[in-house]
Design a protein around this motif. Structure first.
Motif, PDB file in Angstrom:
ATOM      1  N   LEU A  60       0.827  -1.215   0.000  1.00  0.00           N
ATOM      2  CA  LEU A  60       0.000   0.000   0.000  1.00  0.00           C
ATOM      3  C   LEU A  60       0.857   1.260   0.000  1.00  0.00           C
ATOM      4  O   LEU A  60       0.481   2.288  -0.568  1.00  0.00           O
ATOM      5  CB  LEU A  60      -0.919  -0.004   1.220  1.00  0.00           C
ATOM      6  N   LYS A  61       2.018   1.169   0.634  1.00  0.00           N
ATOM      7  CA  LYS A  61       2.900   2.329   0.745  1.00  0.00           C
ATOM      8  C   LYS A  61       3.548   2.680  -0.587  1.00  0.00           C
ATOM      9  O   LYS A  61       3.847   3.844  -0.855  1.00  0.00           O
ATOM     10  CB  LYS A  61       3.979   2.043   1.799  1.00  0.00           C
ATOM     11  N   GLN A  62       3.763   1.671  -1.434  1.00  0.00           N
ATOM     12  CA  GLN A  62       4.430   1.914  -2.714  1.00  0.00           C
ATOM     13  C   GLN A  62       3.568   2.800  -3.593  1.00  0.00           C
ATOM     14  O   GLN A  62       2.392   2.516  -3.835  1.00  0.00           O
ATOM     15  CB  GLN A  62       4.729   0.585  -3.421  1.00  0.00           C
ATOM     16  N   ARG A  63       4.149   3.872  -4.120  1.00  0.00           N
ATOM     17  CA  ARG A  63       3.390   4.835  -4.919  1.00  0.00           C
ATOM     18  C   ARG A  63       3.450   4.567  -6.415  1.00  0.00           C
ATOM     19  O   ARG A  63       2.597   5.050  -7.167  1.00  0.00           O
ATOM     20  CB  ARG A  63       3.923   6.254  -4.660  1.00  0.00           C
ATOM     21  N   ASN A  64       4.451   3.836  -6.877  1.00  0.00           N
ATOM     22  CA  ASN A  64       4.655   3.661  -8.320  1.00  0.00           C
ATOM     23  C   ASN A  64       4.555   2.189  -8.702  1.00  0.00           C
ATOM     24  O   ASN A  64       5.465   1.402  -8.428  1.00  0.00           O
ATOM     25  CB  ASN A  64       6.025   4.223  -8.725  1.00  0.00           C
ATOM     26  N   TRP A  65       3.443   1.839  -9.363  1.00  0.00           N
ATOM     27  CA  TRP A  65       3.255   0.483  -9.866  1.00  0.00           C
ATOM     28  C   TRP A  65       3.185   0.474 -11.396  1.00  0.00           C
ATOM     29  O   TRP A  65       2.527  -0.369 -11.996  1.00  0.00           O
ATOM     30  CB  TRP A  65       1.984  -0.131  -9.283  1.00  0.00           C
ATOM     31  N   ILE A  66       3.858   1.433 -12.017  1.00  0.00           N
ATOM     32  CA  ILE A  66       3.881   1.507 -13.479  1.00  0.00           C
ATOM     33  C   ILE A  66       5.013   0.610 -13.998  1.00  0.00           C
ATOM     34  O   ILE A  66       6.116   0.631 -13.464  1.00  0.00           O
ATOM     35  CB  ILE A  66       4.105   2.950 -13.959  1.00  0.00           C
ATOM     36  N   CYS A  67       4.738  -0.184 -15.020  1.00  0.00           N
ATOM     37  CA  CYS A  67       5.768  -1.075 -15.563  1.00  0.00           C
ATOM     38  C   CYS A  67       5.792  -1.006 -17.092  1.00  0.00           C
ATOM     39  O   CYS A  67       4.789  -0.697 -17.735  1.00  0.00           O
ATOM     40  CB  CYS A  67       5.548  -2.516 -15.093  1.00  0.00           C
ATOM     41  N   ASP A  68       6.948  -1.300 -17.650  1.00  0.00           N
ATOM     42  CA  ASP A  68       7.157  -1.229 -19.093  1.00  0.00           C
ATOM     43  C   ASP A  68       6.675  -2.529 -19.745  1.00  0.00           C
ATOM     44  O   ASP A  68       7.274  -3.593 -19.546  1.00  0.00           O
ATOM     45  CB  ASP A  68       8.644  -1.011 -19.384  1.00  0.00           C
ATOM     46  N   VAL A  69       5.601  -2.438 -20.530  1.00  0.00           N
ATOM     47  CA  VAL A  69       5.055  -3.634 -21.183  1.00  0.00           C
ATOM     48  C   VAL A  69       5.371  -3.656 -22.678  1.00  0.00           C
ATOM     49  O   VAL A  69       4.806  -4.463 -23.422  1.00  0.00           O
ATOM     50  CB  VAL A  69       3.528  -3.725 -20.968  1.00  0.00           C
TER      51      VAL A  69
END
Length: 221
Positions: free
Chosen positions: A180-189
């Motif tokens: 929950l604390k992690q702000r960045n869940w963007i990944c290169d697809v």
């Protein structure tokens, strides 16, 4: 061999520029879940002459899923309590699209000893996600509040303690707090799209509509 790993095997993404997590970034998981996934990946990579594909999905949702259902149920009740004062950037993959990716990887004989992040390619915030749920549920009024991470941590600790007393697995726990604390869940697809030719059949709204319809049909909502 196909290993279903997780984006969590990489740990926290860049929370200043919010650039997508790259497959070339170092894997530094900070949760027990992420560490277990990395351990499985490392073991697989050490096996000689054993062809494999590693898939690392982001947030998987769909009928029967329970973690995101907590958010759906909360919005239906008229509340949207979001963890952290800074909006969380989140990505998703619908369970049927994830199954499609698995078959694309298994059926392509040229794809060997490769690894991919799996997401639908779009980026949302925790707020836009909740508002989409509200629109689908046709809920007119929802009370929104951002909860400081300190209070979220206390709630996770208490929930975990109750779970130990009851000998039950709780949705909120100290490992979940780190997620929950992690702000960045963007990944290169990009590799997923170029090498496997993956095009999602379920953008988030369509997937949520189908999921919510299932929850209603099965009496969860």
């Amino acid at each position: 061999f196909l290993l279903m790993s997780s984006l969590s095997s990489y740990g926290r993404g860049d929370e200043k520029t919010f650039r997508p997590i790259s497959p070339d970034d170092p894997q530094l998981p900070d949760t027990a879940y992420g560490k277990s996934k990395l351990e499985a990946e490392n073991y697989l990579r050490q096996q000689p002459y054993f062809p494999y594909v590693i898939l690392r999905p982001t947030g998987v949702y769909g009928p029967g899923e329970r973690d995101y259902f907590v958010e759906i149920k909360s919005v239906q009740s008229g509340f949207d309590f979001t963890a952290g004062l800074t909006p969380q950037r989140i990505t998703f993959i619908y369970v049927k699209d994830l199954a499609t990716v698995a078959f694309l990887a298994l059926e392509n004989e040229a794809i060997r000893n490769r690894h991919y992040f799996v997401a639908d390619g779009d980026v949302y915030t925790d707020e836009s996600f909740a508002r989409m749920i509200q629109e689908i549920l046709q809920k007119k009024h929802v009370l929104r509040a951002r909860i400081p991470m300190g209070l979220v941590h206390i709630a996770c600790l208490c929930s975990e303690w109750v779970g130990r007393l009851l000998k039950k697995s709780m949705t909120l726990n100290t490992d979940k707090y780190i997620i929950l604390k992690q702000r960045n869940w963007i990944c290169d697809v990009t590799p997923l799209q170029k090498e496997l030719g993956f095009v999602p059949a379920y953008p988030l709204r369509r997937g949520l509509e189908e999921s919510i319809e299932w929850y209603k049909k099965e009496g969860w909502l």
